[in-house]
Design an enzyme around this catalytic site. Structure first.
Site, PDB file in Angstrom:
ATOM      1  N   SER A  94       0.771  -1.096   0.042  1.00 39.32           N
ATOM      2  CA  SER A  94       0.035  -0.053   0.028  1.00 39.32           C
ATOM      3  C   SER A  94       1.021   1.423  -0.025  1.00 39.32           C
ATOM      4  O   SER A  94       1.761   1.369  -0.928  1.00 39.32           O
ATOM      5  CB  SER A  94      -0.848  -0.030   1.183  1.00 39.32           C
ATOM      6  OG  SER A  94      -2.024   1.107   1.241  1.00 39.32           O
TER       7      SER A  94
ATOM      8  N   ASP B  22      -8.277  -2.773  -7.276  1.00 39.42           N
ATOM      9  CA  ASP B  22      -7.413  -2.509  -6.024  1.00 39.42           C
ATOM     10  C   ASP B  22      -8.647  -1.863  -5.157  1.00 39.42           C
ATOM     11  O   ASP B  22      -9.008  -0.740  -5.713  1.00 39.42           O
ATOM     12  CB  ASP B  22      -6.361  -1.887  -6.121  1.00 39.42           C
ATOM     13  CG  ASP B  22      -5.573  -1.739  -4.801  1.00 39.42           C
ATOM     14  OD1 ASP B  22      -4.634  -2.278  -4.317  1.00 39.42           O
ATOM     15  OD2 ASP B  22      -5.888  -0.605  -4.057  1.00 39.42           O
TER      16      ASP B  22
ATOM     17  N   HIS C 190      -6.836  -5.710  -1.469  1.00 49.20           N
ATOM     18  CA  HIS C 190      -5.873  -4.917  -1.505  1.00 49.20           C
ATOM     19  C   HIS C 190      -4.641  -5.533  -0.526  1.00 49.20           C
ATOM     20  O   HIS C 190      -5.119  -5.883   0.523  1.00 49.20           O
ATOM     21  CB  HIS C 190      -6.502  -3.657  -0.642  1.00 49.20           C
ATOM     22  CG  HIS C 190      -5.413  -2.663  -0.340  1.00 49.20           C
ATOM     23  ND1 HIS C 190      -4.709  -1.743  -1.436  1.00 49.20           N
ATOM     24  CD2 HIS C 190      -5.125  -1.801   0.772  1.00 49.20           C
ATOM     25  CE1 HIS C 190      -3.988  -0.869  -1.122  1.00 49.20           C
ATOM     26  NE2 HIS C 190      -4.123  -0.937   0.248  1.00 49.20           N
TER      27      HIS C 190
END
Length: 389
Positions: A125, A233, A282
């Site tokens: 991330s 995502d 994610h």
């Protein structure tokens, strides 16, 4: 602070940058400090942590990296690992993401990093974007310290964002609804963010925010980087204001989602080493199910192993890619979860697990209409969906 698991017999080091969004002004940093203190301060961090996924020391969970020296660098700088500003009269907070990485490297050199063969800078991330922003700088730092022999590489997971047009435009009020370009533009100023020189030179002054977007910074990088990115995502969809809540998705949203997958696939076509499953999710590399996901029959740990080998081989003789050991893996099927190895989806309200067909119906996917468009019998389309073709 950082967490270290030494592995004295190994000359491989894995440094992991934690993720967790960011904040870009006094107001949303105050909120973050009140609600997510561990992402703003190291005061309440636990004394130890258990590594999972690629940070696990169990060979079953981590077939190729289990024996490496593992370093987990928690994310308390809230600046996508780019900041270089200390606390001052006018700024209540310090943003030192880029400097934290440099300090950790300095310290690790005395703990055995100096004899490393390979340093893999990984992150998920915001940490994945942090890898793109810092990998070349880490290589330069080690060279300047006299350790030219260490091969520095990057592994960026779920940090390859698009600066695309939002599904619904919103004013930049908080971190979640602010369009990514605007949030980063404000953030850079607030954090005194630094981007790599080679990327900076591609853009006019004041346009450095471009370097936070993978497809723009990647061509300027010197170190090899492996990019792992879900085609759909969840964080990207969130900033694009596509909220997959209880109501069926409208047709406009459905087309937007499919288009997002196409755009993302396009930005990865020239990325030498990539793994991009058509799933809605994610982050992956620290999940314990990370070995289960496959693209075209190859799992992520296997693809990373192939990449390691290809870099090792190319150092020797610049040969063609290894046969039967692919490193460019991108799903070509067009909608979320058309890959049967995707992680389980749960209904956000009931917590019930859903299969692909239930999920697509929940998304407002019209099987009759879709089958008609593809010139198929509805039952045949459903069969293809559930087998993932």
């Amino acid at each position: 602070s950082y967490y270290l698991k030494e592995s004295k017999g190994s000359r491989r080091w894995l440094l992991f940058l934690e993720g967790g969004w960011y904040c870009f002004n006094r107001e949303n940093c105050d909120t973050r400090y009140d609600t997510m203190r561990r992402l703003m301060s190291s005061r309440e961090w636990p004394a130890t942590r258990v590594g999972t996924g690629i940070l696990s020391s169990q060979p079953e969970e981590n077939p190729h990296w289990w024996n490496a020296n593992m370093v987990f660098i928690p994310y308390c700088s809230s600046d996508v690992w780019s900041g270089a500003s200390s606390k001052s009269e006018e700024n209540e907070y310090a943003f030192m993401g880029a400097l934290i990485i440099q300090e950790v490297i300095k310290e690790l050199v005395g703990k055995g990093l100096s004899t490393a063969k390979v340093l893999l800078l990984a992150g998920s991330s915001a940490g994945g974007t942090g890898v793109l922003l810092n990998v070349d700088r880490v290589a330069e730092q080690l060279e300047e310290m006299g350790y030219q022999g260490i091969q520095v590489r990057g592994l960026a997971d779920s940090g390859w964002f698009l600066d695309n047009k939002q599904y619904r435009r919103t004013d930049c009020i908080d971190t979640i609804t602010c369009a990514p370009t605007e949030a980063i533009r404000r953030g850079i100023r607030y954090w005194n963010g630094i981007v790599p020189e080679r990327c900076k030179l591609q853009f006019k002054e004041g346009e450095e925010w471009n370097c936070f977007f993978g497809y723009k910074i990647y061509p300027t990088l010197r170190c090899p980087v492996f990019v792992v990115q879900w085609l759909f995502d969840e964080a990207q969809l969130t900033v694009d204001n596509v909220h997959l809540t209880g109501q069926p998705v409208q047709e406009g949203q459905w087309l937007y989602i499919q288009n997002l997958g196409r755009e993302l696939r396009n930005t990865l076509k020239d990325v030498t080493a990539s793994f991009a499953p058509a799933c809605l999710s994610h982050e992956i590399i620290t999940r314990n199910h990370w070995t289960d996901i496959q693209v075209k029959g190859t799992s992520l740990p296997r693809a990373l192993h192939c990449w390691d080998r290809s870099l090792h081989e190319s150092n020797k003789n610049g040969k063609a890619p290894l046969k039967g050991c692919p490193i460019h893996l991108i799903d070509s099927c067009p909608w979320p979860h058309c890959n049967p190895s995707c992680p389980t989806i749960r209904d956000q309200f009931t917590g019930q697990e859903m299969n692909v067909i239930q999920f697509l119906m929940h998304m407002g996917f019209d099987v009759q209409k879709m089958a008609q468009q593809q010139g198929l019998e509805p039952s045949k389309l459903l069969g293809m969906l559930s087998s993932g073709n």
